[in-house]
Design an enzyme around this catalytic site. Sequence first.
Site, short mmCIF file in Angstrom:
data_model
loop_
_atom_site.label_atom_id
_atom_site.label_comp_id
_atom_site.label_asym_id
_atom_site.label_seq_id
_atom_site.Cartn_x
_atom_site.Cartn_y
_atom_site.Cartn_z
N TRP A 100 0.80 -1.23 0.00
CA TRP A 100 0.00 0.00 0.00
C TRP A 100 0.84 1.28 0.00
O TRP A 100 0.31 2.36 -0.20
CB TRP A 100 -0.92 0.02 1.24
CG TRP A 100 -0.16 -0.30 2.51
CD1 TRP A 100 -0.07 -1.52 3.12
CD2 TRP A 100 0.66 0.60 3.28
NE1 TRP A 100 0.77 -1.44 4.22
CE2 TRP A 100 1.22 -0.15 4.34
CE3 TRP A 100 0.98 1.96 3.18
CZ2 TRP A 100 2.07 0.41 5.29
CZ3 TRP A 100 1.83 2.51 4.13
CH2 TRP A 100 2.37 1.74 5.17
N ASN A 101 2.15 1.19 0.26
CA ASN A 101 2.89 2.45 0.44
C ASN A 101 3.15 3.19 -0.86
O ASN A 101 3.24 4.42 -0.87
CB ASN A 101 4.17 2.24 1.26
CG ASN A 101 5.14 1.28 0.63
OD1 ASN A 101 4.78 0.54 -0.29
ND2 ASN A 101 6.36 1.29 1.09
N LYS A 146 -2.51 -8.86 -7.31
CA LYS A 146 -3.33 -8.68 -6.11
C LYS A 146 -2.76 -7.49 -5.32
O LYS A 146 -1.69 -7.58 -4.73
CB LYS A 146 -3.29 -9.93 -5.20
CG LYS A 146 -4.40 -9.85 -4.17
CD LYS A 146 -4.05 -10.37 -2.79
CE LYS A 146 -3.17 -9.53 -1.97
NZ LYS A 146 -3.78 -8.27 -1.47
N PRO A 147 -3.49 -6.36 -5.34
CA PRO A 147 -2.97 -5.19 -4.64
C PRO A 147 -3.30 -5.26 -3.14
O PRO A 147 -4.07 -6.12 -2.71
CB PRO A 147 -3.75 -4.05 -5.29
CG PRO A 147 -5.06 -4.67 -5.67
CD PRO A 147 -4.78 -6.11 -5.98
N GLY A 175 6.53 -6.34 0.15
CA GLY A 175 5.79 -6.23 1.41
C GLY A 175 6.68 -6.58 2.57
O GLY A 175 7.91 -6.46 2.49
N SER A 176 6.06 -7.06 3.62
CA SER A 176 6.81 -7.31 4.85
C SER A 176 7.67 -8.58 4.73
O SER A 176 7.33 -9.51 3.99
CB SER A 176 5.83 -7.48 6.01
OG SER A 176 4.99 -8.58 5.77
N GLU A 178 10.75 -8.33 -2.41
CA GLU A 178 11.32 -7.03 -2.03
C GLU A 178 10.69 -6.73 -0.68
O GLU A 178 9.50 -6.45 -0.59
CB GLU A 178 10.96 -6.01 -3.11
CG GLU A 178 11.87 -4.83 -3.13
CD GLU A 178 11.38 -3.76 -2.20
OE1 GLU A 178 11.87 -3.74 -1.04
OE2 GLU A 178 10.53 -2.97 -2.59
N CYS A 213 10.16 1.47 2.16
CA CYS A 213 11.04 0.39 2.63
C CYS A 213 12.50 0.80 2.60
O CYS A 213 13.32 0.18 3.25
CB CYS A 213 10.80 -0.90 1.85
SG CYS A 213 10.68 -0.61 0.11
N GLU A 235 12.27 -2.15 12.18
CA GLU A 235 11.74 -1.23 11.17
C GLU A 235 10.52 -0.51 11.74
O GLU A 235 9.49 -1.12 12.02
CB GLU A 235 11.34 -2.04 9.92
CG GLU A 235 10.91 -1.18 8.77
CD GLU A 235 10.50 -1.99 7.53
OE1 GLU A 235 9.91 -3.08 7.69
OE2 GLU A 235 10.79 -1.53 6.42
#
Length: 479
Positions: free
Chosen positions: A149-150, A173-174, A226-227, A248, A282, A383
Amino acid sequence: MQYGEIYVGGRWVPADGGGTFEVCSPSTRERVGRAAAGGPAEARRAIDAAADAFPAWAATPARDRGLFLLKIRDLMLERLEPLARTITLEQGKPLKEARAEIAYAAEFVTWSAEEGKRVAGETIPASTPNKRHLVLKQPIGVVGAITPWNFPSAMITRKVAPALAAGCTVVVKPAEQTPLSAIELFRLFHEAGLPAGVANLVTGEPAPIGREFLENPRVRKITFTGSTEVGKILMRGAADQVKKISLELGGCAPFIVFEDADLDKAADGLVITKFRNAGQTCICANRAFVHEKVYDAFQERLVGRVRTLKVGDGLAEGTTIGPLIDRAAFDKVSEHVGDAVRQGARVLCGGRGTPESGQGRGYFYEPTVLGESTPAMKVVSEETFGPVAPLVRFRDEEEVLRLANDTTYGLAAYFYTRDVGRVVRVMERLEYGIIGVNDPAPAVPQAPFGGFKESGIGREGGKYALEEFLEIKHVAMIV
Ligand code: ADP
């Protein structure tokens, strides 16, 4: 504007049963749209559509695939303003940053369109006169892309554009927080005349859709941003079919200010990398190490600048810091600051959620600088993903390299110095995939982007991005 549908095989259709979910602004917590609540069945149909479209798309000349992409790029730039507003509405970042995101997102499309034409194999000299060895590079097949989402638009084009340029077809898939930007991008894909099934969009439940990507043998490659936590789940799941995967993931970027740095430029740089997108990138600096000789002078410059940042709704004129994405993000930032203060950090500015948060409105957190921070604090070692800059003193190069590398992450690192010998020593020893030397914004579409260690596998950006979507085939022949 009609939302609430998925895009499969070139058509907008509701999820089975017509279910939708709400999308809310993190600034106002009011509903700004709806998206279809898709699941594994919808994902399966999208994968089938992508698989059916694959042979023809793979056989389309790269030049022609590039022309579709350039058409998409043109439409994105034409619609830059509404696309940017949608990002700000659902994600919260200031409109100026949202506009920059669309321009950045469009650059990935342009670059991939051009680079697709340069995917070439090779011939390798044989050891005997009657043999020939050819190397072919072929598109890997259907790609499942899961995006965060960022950067709701740029993370889609950073994956979809090189995949399509390489001749792959995709299912995206967003993130559930920001599906509207994805929907708008896919409308442009449709308008650009992209053949049916080449790019498909399924919004909805993350884990079941993710599982379908992993378990469906027609998906040949997964690309994820993502995470680290979810990245590990996907990597474990990919093992069953030895499915190709690029990840990533998170970061914990050090920002090092050496004693010979230009302190004004370093302070400007830290503001840019730390507070852009309210610290939710990130590659944003997570912790700043400042040489003890310049610590006080740097701190003063930094705090002076951070005090000028303006928190507010991203749509309001002059806002430079928008809200955090949701309650969980707000709570994590509050917890990290609380932990640092308990362990002796000094709050030099900020240090709390803004009054709006207390009044049940957005998830705003004041831009914060924490002096006298230490590696024992979560805000330094984990983080934070928020607008908080902890400052840690250091004594010499050896010590700061050890501190900077002492993490399981390895995405981005920054350092400021005017000593060329130190530039070479430090850039070579930092265990990170992206290094900014006196540069707070190293990410560009033409350069590789990705991490060492638990920050990921594979690279996006530039020619490296296309490689991730290609298989290498060796053909040996006796003639
Ligand atoms: P964050 O914590 O920053 O939201 P996530 O890794 O949870 O990052 O989310 C990034 C993307 O991964 C989003 O599109 C999200 O929906 C998706 N996602 C979350 N959990 C899973 C899962 N178990 N399987 C597949 N995708 C997931």
